[in-house]
Design a protein around this motif. Structure first.
Motif, PDB file in Angstrom:
ATOM      1  N   GLU A   1      11.490 -10.424  -8.457  1.00 21.91           N
ATOM      2  CA  GLU A   1      10.823 -11.283  -7.639  1.00 21.91           C
ATOM      3  C   GLU A   1       9.113 -10.950  -7.746  1.00 21.91           C
ATOM      4  OE1 GLU A   1      11.970 -13.752  -6.026  1.00 21.91           O
ATOM      5  OE2 GLU A   1      13.972 -13.394  -6.624  1.00 21.91           O
ATOM      6  N   PRO A   2       8.535 -11.212  -8.926  1.00 23.55           N
ATOM      7  CA  PRO A   2       7.169 -10.698  -8.824  1.00 23.55           C
ATOM      8  C   PRO A   2       6.109 -11.614  -7.913  1.00 23.55           C
ATOM      9  CG  PRO A   2       7.840 -12.172 -10.794  1.00 23.55           C
ATOM     10  CD  PRO A   2       8.958 -11.786 -10.052  1.00 23.55           C
ATOM     11  N   GLY A   3       6.515 -12.733  -7.335  1.00 28.96           N
ATOM     12  CA  GLY A   3       5.889 -13.461  -6.393  1.00 28.96           C
ATOM     13  C   GLY A   3       5.592 -12.599  -5.264  1.00 28.96           C
ATOM     14  N   GLU A   4       6.483 -11.713  -4.760  1.00 29.28           N
ATOM     15  CA  GLU A   4       6.367 -10.986  -3.514  1.00 29.28           C
ATOM     16  C   GLU A   4       5.394  -9.866  -3.713  1.00 29.28           C
ATOM     17  OE1 GLU A   4      10.864 -11.745  -2.131  1.00 29.28           O
ATOM     18  OE2 GLU A   4      10.398  -9.714  -2.530  1.00 29.28           O
ATOM     19  N   LEU A   5       5.085  -9.475  -4.968  1.00 33.83           N
ATOM     20  CA  LEU A   5       4.037  -8.292  -4.943  1.00 33.83           C
ATOM     21  C   LEU A   5       2.762  -8.425  -4.725  1.00 33.83           C
ATOM     22  CD1 LEU A   5       5.983  -6.966  -8.381  1.00 33.83           C
ATOM     23  CD2 LEU A   5       6.160  -6.056  -6.190  1.00 33.83           C
ATOM     24  N   VAL A   6       2.296  -7.401  -4.137  1.00 31.21           N
ATOM     25  CA  VAL A   6       0.684  -7.438  -3.993  1.00 31.21           C
ATOM     26  C   VAL A   6       0.216  -6.055  -4.461  1.00 31.21           C
ATOM     27  CG1 VAL A   6       0.938  -8.902  -2.041  1.00 31.21           C
ATOM     28  CG2 VAL A   6       1.096  -6.488  -1.723  1.00 31.21           C
ATOM     29  N   THR A   7      -1.103  -6.016  -4.687  1.00 28.18           N
ATOM     30  CA  THR A   7      -1.898  -4.769  -5.082  1.00 28.18           C
ATOM     31  C   THR A   7      -2.823  -4.328  -3.430  1.00 28.18           C
ATOM     32  OG1 THR A   7      -3.579  -5.872  -5.749  1.00 28.18           O
ATOM     33  CG2 THR A   7      -1.846  -5.191  -7.264  1.00 28.18           C
ATOM     34  N   ILE A   8      -2.713  -3.097  -3.382  1.00 22.22           N
ATOM     35  CA  ILE A   8      -3.664  -2.934  -2.153  1.00 22.22           C
ATOM     36  C   ILE A   8      -4.693  -1.794  -2.788  1.00 22.22           C
ATOM     37  CG2 ILE A   8      -3.666  -1.816   0.214  1.00 22.22           C
ATOM     38  CD1 ILE A   8      -0.746  -2.337   0.256  1.00 22.22           C
TER      39      ILE A   8
ATOM     40  N   TRP B   1       3.105   2.849   8.767  1.00 21.92           N
ATOM     41  CA  TRP B   1       2.600   2.130  10.001  1.00 21.92           C
ATOM     42  C   TRP B   1       2.669   0.715   9.697  1.00 21.92           C
ATOM     43  CZ3 TRP B   1      -3.081   4.293  10.634  1.00 21.92           C
ATOM     44  CH2 TRP B   1      -2.687   5.835  10.934  1.00 21.92           C
ATOM     45  N   SER B   2       2.576   0.126   8.419  1.00 24.10           N
ATOM     46  CA  SER B   2       2.666  -1.300   8.192  1.00 24.10           C
ATOM     47  C   SER B   2       4.160  -1.598   8.331  1.00 24.10           C
ATOM     48  CB  SER B   2       2.167  -1.619   7.082  1.00 24.10           C
ATOM     49  OG  SER B   2       2.964  -1.026   5.958  1.00 24.10           O
ATOM     50  N   HIS B   3       4.376  -3.039   8.693  1.00 24.88           N
ATOM     51  CA  HIS B   3       5.409  -3.688   8.789  1.00 24.88           C
ATOM     52  C   HIS B   3       5.673  -4.850   8.016  1.00 24.88           C
ATOM     53  CE1 HIS B   3       6.618  -1.250  12.231  1.00 24.88           C
ATOM     54  NE2 HIS B   3       5.202  -1.609  12.893  1.00 24.88           N
ATOM     55  N   SER B   4       4.585  -5.242   7.119  1.00 21.52           N
ATOM     56  CA  SER B   4       4.452  -6.312   6.182  1.00 21.52           C
ATOM     57  C   SER B   4       5.169  -6.131   5.281  1.00 21.52           C
ATOM     58  CB  SER B   4       3.059  -6.815   6.133  1.00 21.52           C
ATOM     59  OG  SER B   4       2.370  -7.114   7.122  1.00 21.52           O
ATOM     60  N   PHE B   5       5.231  -4.881   4.777  1.00 21.03           N
ATOM     61  CA  PHE B   5       5.715  -4.614   3.434  1.00 21.03           C
ATOM     62  C   PHE B   5       7.152  -3.976   3.423  1.00 21.03           C
ATOM     63  CE2 PHE B   5       1.268  -3.854   3.565  1.00 21.03           C
ATOM     64  CZ  PHE B   5       0.895  -4.925   2.774  1.00 21.03           C
TER      65      PHE B   5
ATOM     66  N   GLY C   1       9.681 -13.618   3.952  1.00 17.73           N
ATOM     67  CA  GLY C   1       9.020 -14.422   4.944  1.00 17.73           C
ATOM     68  C   GLY C   1       7.612 -14.097   5.196  1.00 17.73           C
ATOM     69  N   VAL C   2       6.984 -12.836   4.803  1.00 18.27           N
ATOM     70  CA  VAL C   2       5.655 -12.677   4.975  1.00 18.27           C
ATOM     71  C   VAL C   2       4.718 -13.091   4.174  1.00 18.27           C
ATOM     72  CG1 VAL C   2       4.247 -10.335   5.356  1.00 18.27           C
ATOM     73  CG2 VAL C   2       6.599 -10.396   6.158  1.00 18.27           C
ATOM     74  N   SER C   3       3.693 -13.794   4.463  1.00 17.77           N
ATOM     75  CA  SER C   3       2.643 -14.249   3.488  1.00 17.77           C
ATOM     76  C   SER C   3       1.555 -13.323   3.279  1.00 17.77           C
ATOM     77  CB  SER C   3       1.977 -15.466   4.194  1.00 17.77           C
ATOM     78  OG  SER C   3       1.183 -15.225   5.217  1.00 17.77           O
ATOM     79  N   LEU C   4       0.743 -13.799   2.337  1.00 14.51           N
ATOM     80  CA  LEU C   4      -0.302 -12.634   1.974  1.00 14.51           C
ATOM     81  C   LEU C   4      -1.176 -12.521   3.025  1.00 14.51           C
ATOM     82  CD1 LEU C   4      -1.155 -11.243  -0.599  1.00 14.51           C
ATOM     83  CD2 LEU C   4      -2.244 -13.388  -1.255  1.00 14.51           C
ATOM     84  N   ASP C   5      -1.425 -13.798   3.704  1.00 15.21           N
ATOM     85  CA  ASP C   5      -2.314 -13.514   4.907  1.00 15.21           C
ATOM     86  C   ASP C   5      -2.056 -12.874   6.159  1.00 15.21           C
ATOM     87  OD1 ASP C   5      -4.370 -15.275   3.808  1.00 15.21           O
ATOM     88  OD2 ASP C   5      -3.602 -17.154   4.480  1.00 15.21           O
TER      89      ASP C   5
END
Lengths: 111, 902
Positions: free
Chosen positions: B143-150, B175-179, B314-318
């Motif tokens: 599912e590469p679409g869900e991947l982000v770099t920080i 701390w984060s809940h988005s990932f 369901g978490v968006s990049l924004d």
């Protein structure tokens, strides 16, 4: 059961049409007459039902249709057996013979 | 007899007109039924029935007329449709055969057309296979679409893309809940022993969560666990499929065995699936981070991790960005006193993984796709021109066809078939051409293309090529139709045997096509001219040292054979001495970071006596360069003030450093830094600045120079830390590559277990730092060259055609005493008008288009006047030459022969 009969009738009708045209081009009305004579009206067919069969056979390339003049100089559509139709007729005759023989063997044989 | 004639005529008109005169099925059925019913009635009446009764009886014998009619009409329509299709197919086959015959009859025309198309389509499929591999193929992760770099950023320091320190990583993870998960990694190199020789391979340290985030599992064995990722755990390692095959002969029993990595025994716990990699780094060895999440608070400024995270369901990049922004405030609250993440000083950036990994490559590849599209358009224009000219020669043939009843539709189909046949032949040839082009590209530019392993000819490239061929075939296939207006065709028949003159529409079309070609070529030439200027500027950048005749390589001393920092220092001292003894070697030294493109250190640094101010620079330096004695001399780096390191600096308790000019300007704007003291954060030792040296390009030739501190490696040892991995740099008198084998032997007489990596000249280092720019420039240059040739061929074709058409007029002029010069002038002027018009339009177009190149250009404006003047002038010159040749040839005709031809 009824469904089976209809199917059989359809196939039979096609074969009969092909056989009728074996002797040469004929229009639909002439085919109906010839069938009536040969079967001595034993097979009750609505004459119009010949036409869907004719159109189908033409589409399949077993028959070829041309407009021409009837005996009474009326415009009429004449159907001719194509090479493919002739071959198909031979096969129908064979199949029928085999079918009839098999059915006869069962019905006439000593059970 | 009559019975047969009419149907024959009907069928004939059928064939010619495509069935326009065929009776409607409804009429056919109605007439047939009426005939039948009439005959029945007549028969019944003849049998004595009343007319009324006979009518009713006939209908009843016939059956359900409406139902039957509908059945027949249905079958009849199907019959007619099938007949049409069959006829159309037969026609197409005939058209294709006809088209092929036309091609063999005019082999030169066919060769030029097919060759032009093969060039245009081939270039496109080659570039598309790159686009496909780089941009379209999904990344090889779950599912590469869900991947982000920080990444982090230091807006104040001018770093918009920076690493993250371990505490920051662990806190973000907690701390984060988005990932769903966050993984950290860092790439580097490692020495590893294999079955036969020591190897230096790309390696990475990565948290156990890194593999979970990407959703990868071991092909054999397993990935290391979170516990194995802690300090003090038994050392474990995961290998790439490639290394397992290359170095261990695909040993099926390898998992569980121990190998030495950087001299330390490590247990192999798993082997990754083939093709698993990150950042195209071709990582062969993966090791745990070995950092305790609870015990590194003092290393907050130690930024070295790359982070990859997976967005929760369901978490968006924004949304993820919003959350990390909010977390920044929490960092400020929790760690107010230390160097910490915050909105304005040290922010976090979340990016889509794919976009981030591809980076600039995306722009570059799309630019290439655009450029190559232009080439194809020019190719199409050329072929359309050829077809137009040919169709004029064929007007009589077409007129005859029309006279025999072929309609516009029929003609359109025929021309399209001819166009498609040409295009598909050209497309086939183009595919072959494109295949070899891609192979050549990959072979010559391994660093120029990201994700190059997924670039190649596959189904989608074939499909693209097919679509392109069909599209172009339709596009230029329609051109000849301009010549088939009924009025014109009538004229052509009346003209009898004489050659038809060029039609107004056709000639206008041909000239517009040439203008368009020239315009497109000017745009391409301007773009590639800008790139060439930029690359020249890039190559002219002074890296701050003299790269000529320098050989560099990298070695690393493992801690098991060289446990103490002094062992390391002694080894390098011995090695450098031995290397100096090689004939042809002028100077030798070593450094830990290899210019001109090394990764930035950005280490926190304390400056004695300097106060941190709100607007002032952060106390952080970009590069810490650990060097050996003689470094400045070997590299030819200028000392601006003070002195170089020398033997006195090796005395015990000496703590001296050099700084670069940039550092002096940034931190000591008012007074020189000479004699001032600087130290690593928390260190007991203050280092005194004894010299200021010139800036050296460390982060690429394009980027501004960063702040830099030079430490002496041997002094660092006395403080307890060893510089194990060093880049040796050798200044030679002649070709540096000539001494490579001597160098290897020298290293191995010191220690036969040490692998040498990245053995190359400094020129090669510099070249590979601009590989992408060079790749783009080279390809754009090739495309511009092809465009130039095609535009010249197009101009040549149109002018020589017009000369041929006007041969009579030219003959008369010459017969009447006109000089060859005036005739040539007449023709060339014709070409000049087209060329100038095209060049003007092209220049205007270039103004709009070159803006897209802005991010790729270095020190060249997108409207660089020199390029914008030279490119169009060059094309005009080429076009004039292309019109001069046919013009000159035109004057060589014998007027008598020409006039007699009529």
């Amino acid at each position: 059961m009824a469904h089976h009969r209809t199917k059989l009738l359809h196939g039979t009708l096609d074969a009969l049409i092909l056989k009728t045209l074996h002797q040469g081009p004929r229009h639909g009305y002439a085919i109906a007459r010839w069938l009536g004579e040969v079967t001595k009206d034993a097979i009750q067919v609505e004459e119009g039902s010949l036409y869907p069969a004719l159109y189908r056979l033409e589409r399949k390339g077993l028959l070829q249709a041309e407009w021409g003049r009837s005996e009474l100089d009326r415009r009429a559509k004449f159907y001719t057996l194509t090479k493919k139709g002739r071959a198909n007729l031979e096969k129908e005759v064979e199949d029928w013979a085999r079918f009839a023989e098999a059915v006869s063997r069962v019905l006439m044989g000593e059970g | 007899m009559t019975r047969r004639v009419l149907p024959f005529v009907v069928r004939l008109t059928h064939r010619v007109t495509g069935g326009v005169f065929r009776p409607r099925v409804e009429d056919e059925v109605a007439e047939e039924f009426d005939f039948h019913l009439e005959m029945l009635e007549r028969r019944l009446r003849e049998g004595g029935m009343e007319p009324e009764a006979a009518h009713t009886e006939a209908l009843s014998i016939f059956g359900n007329k409406e139902q039957l009619r509908s059945d027949c009409e249905h079958e009849g329509r199907r019959r007619d449709w099938e007949v049409d299709m069959r006829e159309r197919w037969i026609e197409s086959v005939r058209d294709i055969r006809y088209a092929l015959r036309q091609m063999t009859r005019a082999p030169v025309f066919a060769a030029v057309a097919v060759g032009t198309l093969a060039l245009g389509i081939g270039a496109n499929s080659a570039v598309f296979s790159v686009v496909n591999g780089v941009l379209l193929e999904p990344l090889p992760y779950n599912e590469p679409g869900e991947l982000v770099t920080i990444t982090s950023a230091f807006p104040g320091l001018g770093f918009d893309r920076f690493w993250i320190s371990p505490p920051e990583f662990f806190e973000l993870k907690a701390w984060s809940h988005s990932f769903t998960d966050v993984g950290g990694y860092r790439t580097g190199t490692a020495s590893v022993e294999s079955t036969d020789q020591p190897l230096r391979v790309p390696s990475a340290v990565a948290s156990a969560s890194f593999f979970r985030t990407l959703g990868v599992e071991a092909a054999t064995g397993r990935i290391y666990t979170d516990d194995e990722d802690l300090p003090g755990a038994d050392p474990v390692v995961v290998l790439s499929d490639g290394l397992w095959r290359r170095a261990f002969g695909a040993d099926p029993e390898l998992v569980g065995k121990s190998i030495r990595v950087n001299g330390q025994p490590q247990t192999i716990v798993g082997i990754l699936p083939a093709g698993f990699d990150i950042e195209d780094a071709k990582i062969d060895i993966w090791r745990p981070l070995n950092i305790d999440p609870n015990d590194h608070q003092n290393r907050r400024g130690n930024h070295f991790l790359n982070l990859v995270a997976r967005l929760g369901p369901g978490v968006s990049l924004d949304q993820a960005r919003t959350e990390t922004d909010q977390l920044l405030d929490r960092w400020v609250e929790e760690y107010p006193d230390t160097h910490t993440l915050s909105r304005d000083f040290h922010a976090l950036t979340v990016r889509d993984f794919r976009t981030d990994v591809l980076g600039e490559a995306r722009t570059q590849v799309l630019l290439l796709l655009g450029a190559v599209g232009f080439v194809l358009l020019i190719a199409c224009a050329n072929v359309a021109n050829l077809l137009l000219a040919r169709s004029e020669a064929r007007t009589k043939e077409v007129a005859v066809r029309v006279a025999m009843g072929a309609g516009q539709g029929r003609l359109t189909r025929q021309f399209l078939t001819e166009g498609l046949t040409l295009a598909l032949t050209g497309g086939g040839a183009g595919l072959v051409l494109g295949y070899f082009a891609v192979q050549a590209l990959l072979a010559t530019n391994p660093d120029g293309i990201p994700r190059s392993s997924s670039v190649g000819m596959d189904g989608s490239v074939m499909l693209f090529t097919l679509a392109l061929s069909v599209g172009t075939g339709l596009l230029f296939g329609l051109a000849p139709l301009l010549n088939t207006s009924p009025k014109k065709l009538g004229m052509s028949l009346r003209e009898g045997g004489t050659r038809s003159t060029s039609s107004g529409a056709g000639a206008r079309m041909r000239r517009s096509l040439v203008v368009a070609e020239v315009a497109l070529a000017v745009v391409l030439l301007t773009g590639s001219g800008l790139m060439v200027r930029s690359l020249t500027a890039l190559n002219a950048v002074d890296p701050g040292f003299d790269p000529e005749n320098l050989l560099t390589f990298n070695i690393s001393t493992p801690s098991n054979t060289y446990p103490d920092p002094t062992d390391v220092g002694d080894f390098y001292d011995r090695l450098l001495t031995e290397l100096r003894a090689i004939p042809g070697v002028q100077d030798v030294s070593a450094m830990n970071g290899l210019p001109p493109l090394r990764s930035v250190d950005a280490n926190d640094t304390e400056f004695e006596g300097l106060e941190r101010t709100q607007d002032g620079p952060a106390f952080n330096t970009d590069y810490w360069q650990f060097v050996d004695l003689g470094y400045l001399e070997t590299m030819d780096i200028r000392v601006l003030e003070g002195r170089d390191f020398n033997l006195t600096d090796l005395a015990p308790d000496m703590a001296t450093i050099l700084v670069n000019r940039r550092l002096a300007q940034v931190f000591y704007p008012d007074g020189g830094p000479m004699g001032r003291r600087i130290r690593p954060p928390g260190s007991d030792t203050w280092f005194t600045v004894v010299g200021i040296v010139d800036d050296v390009k460390q982060s690429g030739l394009k980027a501004p120079t960063g702040t830099e501190i030079y430490f002496l490696s041997r002094q660092a040892e006395s403080l307890g830390f060893a510089i194990r991995t060093r880049n040796i740099v050798i200044r030679t008198q002649r070709d540096p590559l000539a001494i490579v084998s001597m160098v290897r032997r020298t290293v191995w007489t010191q220690d036969s277990s040490l692998p040498l990596s990245n053995v190359q000249t400094m020129d090669q280092n510099i070249a590979s730092s601009v590989a992408r720019s060079r790749f783009l420039t080279m390809l754009l240059g090739v495309f511009a060259g092809v465009a130039l040739v095609l535009a010249a061929v197009g101009t040549y074709g149109v002018i020589s055609y017009s000369v041929a058409l006007r041969s009579r007029e030219i003959g008369i002029r010459i017969a009447m005493g006109a000089g060859a010069g005036s005739v040539v002038g007449l023709v060339v002027r014709n070409g000049a008008v087209l060329a100038v018009a095209g060049a003007l339009i092209g220049t205007l177009g270039a103004f709009g288009v070159t803006r897209l190149l802005a991010s790729q250009l270095y020190e060249v404006s997108t409207t660089d006047p020199r390029t914008f003047i030279i490119a169009p002038l060059f094309l005009i010159a080429v076009a004039l030459l292309a019109s001069f040749i046919p013009a000159y040839r035109g004057t060589r005709v014998d007027p008598v022969t020409v006039l007699k031809q009529e």
